[in-house]
Design a protein around this motif. Sequence first.
Motif, PDB file in Angstrom:
ATOM      1  N   UNK A   1     -41.620  -9.794  22.004  1.00 50.00           N
ATOM      2  CA  UNK A   1     -42.680 -10.131  21.134  1.00 50.00           C
ATOM      3  C   UNK A   1     -42.423 -10.774  19.791  1.00 50.00           C
ATOM      4  N   UNK A   2     -41.254 -10.594  18.797  1.00 54.10           N
ATOM      5  CA  UNK A   2     -41.626 -10.649  17.506  1.00 54.10           C
ATOM      6  C   UNK A   2     -40.373 -12.026  17.938  1.00 54.10           C
ATOM      7  N   UNK A   3     -39.625 -11.540  18.561  1.00 60.66           N
ATOM      8  CA  UNK A   3     -38.010 -12.936  18.538  1.00 60.66           C
ATOM      9  C   UNK A   3     -39.891 -14.326  18.744  1.00 60.66           C
ATOM     10  N   UNK A   4     -40.587 -14.555  20.070  1.00 62.49           N
ATOM     11  CA  UNK A   4     -41.004 -15.674  20.550  1.00 62.49           C
ATOM     12  C   UNK A   4     -42.001 -15.958  19.107  1.00 62.49           C
ATOM     13  N   UNK A   5     -42.832 -14.619  17.897  1.00 64.55           N
ATOM     14  CA  UNK A   5     -43.629 -14.926  17.358  1.00 64.55           C
ATOM     15  C   UNK A   5     -42.541 -15.793  16.500  1.00 64.55           C
ATOM     16  N   UNK A   6     -41.146 -15.677  16.137  1.00 67.14           N
ATOM     17  CA  UNK A   6     -40.510 -16.024  15.364  1.00 67.14           C
ATOM     18  C   UNK A   6     -40.708 -17.822  15.599  1.00 67.14           C
ATOM     19  N   UNK A   7     -40.564 -17.635  16.853  1.00 66.59           N
ATOM     20  CA  UNK A   7     -40.448 -19.265  16.779  1.00 66.59           C
ATOM     21  C   UNK A   7     -42.095 -20.744  16.637  1.00 66.59           C
ATOM     22  N   UNK A   8     -43.207 -19.768  16.437  1.00 71.76           N
ATOM     23  CA  UNK A   8     -43.909 -20.256  15.655  1.00 71.76           C
ATOM     24  C   UNK A   8     -43.861 -21.161  14.389  1.00 71.76           C
TER      25      UNK A   8
ATOM     26  N   UNK B   1     -46.807 -13.249  28.067  1.00 73.12           N
ATOM     27  CA  UNK B   1     -46.981 -12.671  30.029  1.00 73.12           C
ATOM     28  C   UNK B   1     -45.478 -12.936  30.103  1.00 73.12           C
ATOM     29  N   UNK B   2     -44.608 -13.559  29.212  1.00 76.82           N
ATOM     30  CA  UNK B   2     -43.249 -13.186  29.209  1.00 76.82           C
ATOM     31  C   UNK B   2     -43.018 -11.847  28.687  1.00 76.82           C
ATOM     32  N   UNK B   3     -43.548 -11.711  28.223  1.00 82.00           N
ATOM     33  CA  UNK B   3     -43.036 -10.232  27.752  1.00 82.00           C
ATOM     34  C   UNK B   3     -43.138  -8.922  28.163  1.00 82.00           C
ATOM     35  N   UNK B   4     -44.359  -9.148  28.521  1.00 80.81           N
ATOM     36  CA  UNK B   4     -45.496  -8.229  29.544  1.00 80.81           C
ATOM     37  C   UNK B   4     -44.495  -7.864  30.857  1.00 80.81           C
ATOM     38  N   UNK B   5     -43.636  -9.292  32.036  1.00 79.08           N
ATOM     39  CA  UNK B   5     -43.361  -8.714  33.071  1.00 79.08           C
ATOM     40  C   UNK B   5     -41.871  -8.525  32.262  1.00 79.08           C
TER      41      UNK B   5
ATOM     42  N   UNK C   1     -36.828  -8.544  40.416  1.00 79.84           N
ATOM     43  CA  UNK C   1     -35.809  -9.437  40.410  1.00 79.84           C
ATOM     44  C   UNK C   1     -37.070 -10.852  40.377  1.00 79.84           C
ATOM     45  N   UNK C   2     -38.557 -11.216  41.147  1.00 85.96           N
ATOM     46  CA  UNK C   2     -39.409 -11.638  41.454  1.00 85.96           C
ATOM     47  C   UNK C   2     -39.767 -11.522  39.980  1.00 85.96           C
ATOM     48  N   UNK C   3     -40.161 -10.537  39.264  1.00 87.41           N
ATOM     49  CA  UNK C   3     -40.629 -10.114  38.010  1.00 87.41           C
ATOM     50  C   UNK C   3     -39.987 -10.647  37.030  1.00 87.41           C
ATOM     51  N   UNK C   4     -38.591 -10.528  36.469  1.00 88.48           N
ATOM     52  CA  UNK C   4     -37.848 -11.012  35.824  1.00 88.48           C
ATOM     53  C   UNK C   4     -37.964 -12.554  35.954  1.00 88.48           C
ATOM     54  N   UNK C   5     -37.382 -12.950  37.519  1.00 91.43           N
ATOM     55  CA  UNK C   5     -37.582 -14.314  37.117  1.00 91.43           C
ATOM     56  C   UNK C   5     -38.916 -14.860  36.490  1.00 91.43           C
ATOM     57  N   UNK C   6     -39.776 -14.901  36.283  1.00 92.67           N
ATOM     58  CA  UNK C   6     -41.379 -14.926  36.162  1.00 92.67           C
ATOM     59  C   UNK C   6     -41.489 -14.622  34.656  1.00 92.67           C
ATOM     60  N   UNK C   7     -40.744 -13.648  34.370  1.00 96.19           N
ATOM     61  CA  UNK C   7     -40.951 -13.617  33.442  1.00 96.19           C
ATOM     62  C   UNK C   7     -39.734 -14.895  31.818  1.00 96.19           C
TER      63      UNK C   7
ATOM     64  N   UNK D   1     -38.629 -17.899  33.121  1.00 93.79           N
ATOM     65  CA  UNK D   1     -39.441 -19.190  33.829  1.00 93.79           C
ATOM     66  C   UNK D   1     -40.294 -19.653  33.079  1.00 93.79           C
ATOM     67  N   UNK D   2     -41.342 -18.562  32.101  1.00 93.30           N
ATOM     68  CA  UNK D   2     -42.452 -18.243  30.739  1.00 93.30           C
ATOM     69  C   UNK D   2     -41.989 -19.080  29.650  1.00 93.30           C
TER      70      UNK D   2
END
Lengths: 307, 262
Positions: free
Chosen positions: A178-185, A217-221, A289-295, A297-298
Amino acid sequence: MNTRQIKDTIAHKSMFLICLLVLNLALLIAWGLYRRAQPILATKSLGELLLNSTWHPGSGQFGLDGFILGTIWVTGIAIVIAVPLSILTAVYLAEYAPRKLSHLIKPVIDLLAGISPVIHGVWGVITIVPLVRDYMMPFFTEKLPFLPFSSDNYTGFCALTGGIVLAVMIFPIIISVVCEVLHTVPAEIREASLSLGATKWQTTKLAVLRKVYPGLVAAVILGLSRALGETIAVLMVAGCSLFALPKSFFDPAYPLPALIANTYGEMMSIPLYDSAVLLAAFILLLLTTLFNVAGWGILLRLERSRC
Amino acid sequence: MSGQSHISVKNLNIWYGKQHALQNINLDIPNKKLTAIIGPSGCGKTTLLKSFNRLLDLQDGFKISGKVLVDGEDIYDPKVEVTHLRKKMGLLSQRPCVLPMSIYENVAYGPRLHGIKDKRVLDEIVERYLQEASLWSEVKDRLHQPASRLSIGQQQRLCLARGLAVEPEVILGDEPTSALDPISAERIEQRFMELKGKYTMVIVTHLLRQAKRLADYIVFIYLGQVIEHGPARELFEKPKDSRTKAYVEGSFIEGYANQYVI
Ligand SMILES: Nc1ncnc2c1ncn2[C@@H]1O[C@H](COP(=O)(O)OP(=O)(O)OP(=O)(O)O)[C@@H](O)[C@H]1O
Ligand SMILES: [Mg+2]
């Protein structure tokens, strides 16, 4: 061709081969598991295996229900505890904390991510088990004497304990993603919102978090898939005995990874036993695998659509 | 100085860490006029502009001394509510930055923050300010599409509409046309000309020609100091300082400014 070019070609080709090998390894594992699970799939229907709670290998009963339910209990509790706490922590670190403080805390969080699961397990046995046994369980069974709070398992080794320990284990991964993602804003988004007279919290909630919603969502997954696969710590604290289906927070839970680690290699003389356990492993592999790919991917999609 | 000043800067000094970005600035921004801040890159134009709505507070190591008075009130006084101040000072940034939501939501964002909930009132506000930014006719059929799908020029006009919708008194623009194509830039300039009498406007610009076209008042900054400020015609025709003269004539710092003149 001169030697420089030859070296270049060799480097290129060999890296490609190594890459292929690694990819194949993953496929080989999946295929191997599937092959070994084949005998039980051939003799029993999928419904008989997945919608049946009786696990009695001696008499040829291989219902995986209890383990699947145990997995859901433990990961569910972990997610419910970990997601709000770790997202708020990340928001604090990325948006509110003074730069110096977050530079200080970030490495500590990465350090937490590196702690061996067995240490978490020991910590769970020493602190969380007594906490649940002596305080939480008496409190809940007295105040809310019905399901899913009441139970006759008074040991403290239960789904809730497993969930709490797992939650602590997935904090670091969710926080750092989530930190990484917030830094992209881009800073401009914050400036735009603030200069309209928004408070900092309004800006964070309405503009920044909205911008990175898929990333959350990705972080949670990703946290979820880590929780799904975690074995040893859960094995140590969640009770992991299967008397009946876990119906309460305080019932023992026996998730899939724990089942595999606990039983594989023992009592292999029982027909179809190893095949059933490997089917469990195959299911686990598919889910993770499913959860990782989804995460991922998002996350990738988010990165591509940056402001 | 004329008594008609909206923003007065008194002995303003700004530091980023050890860097003394603005030195001893004294300045009066005239009310309901368009003031252009000009000067070479890195001289502190953005810093001065952002000090007017306290966006600099977000920077690490930012330090300030002196006063900025808006309507006679020192905005760096701890008692001042920053959100009120920022509502009063609309900001248009260099690159248009739409919020991650629909066109409609972008314009309604500000009014919503300040407590307007009635759908009909919001509809009216959205239409009025999109008109005012001359964007309405282009987007009226797709108000609920993501704002990020608009062209850059349209996005900048959307940002203008969004800023106007909170009814500011001052419009601050940090090179608001620099990311736009000539036609879009011209449309923004036209809007500015029309908005001039209604708002106090402070525009940072790299383009001397733009400053000449738009501005009533000019502030020339060089290396963190205000070298000269005054009514546009006076400053362009009879600059008092040799550095101003050189800059407006385009012969400043080894041809740096040349590319911007004629
Ligand atoms: N956040 C910051 N931290 C440290 N130094 C900064 C920061 N922002 C600006 N500066 C420095 O302060 C000085 C003034 O910067 P400013 O952005 O105000 O210049 P400018 O006149 O707007 O330039 P340009 O025309 O290129 O936009 C520059 O030397 C810049 O490097
Ligand atoms: Mg600038």
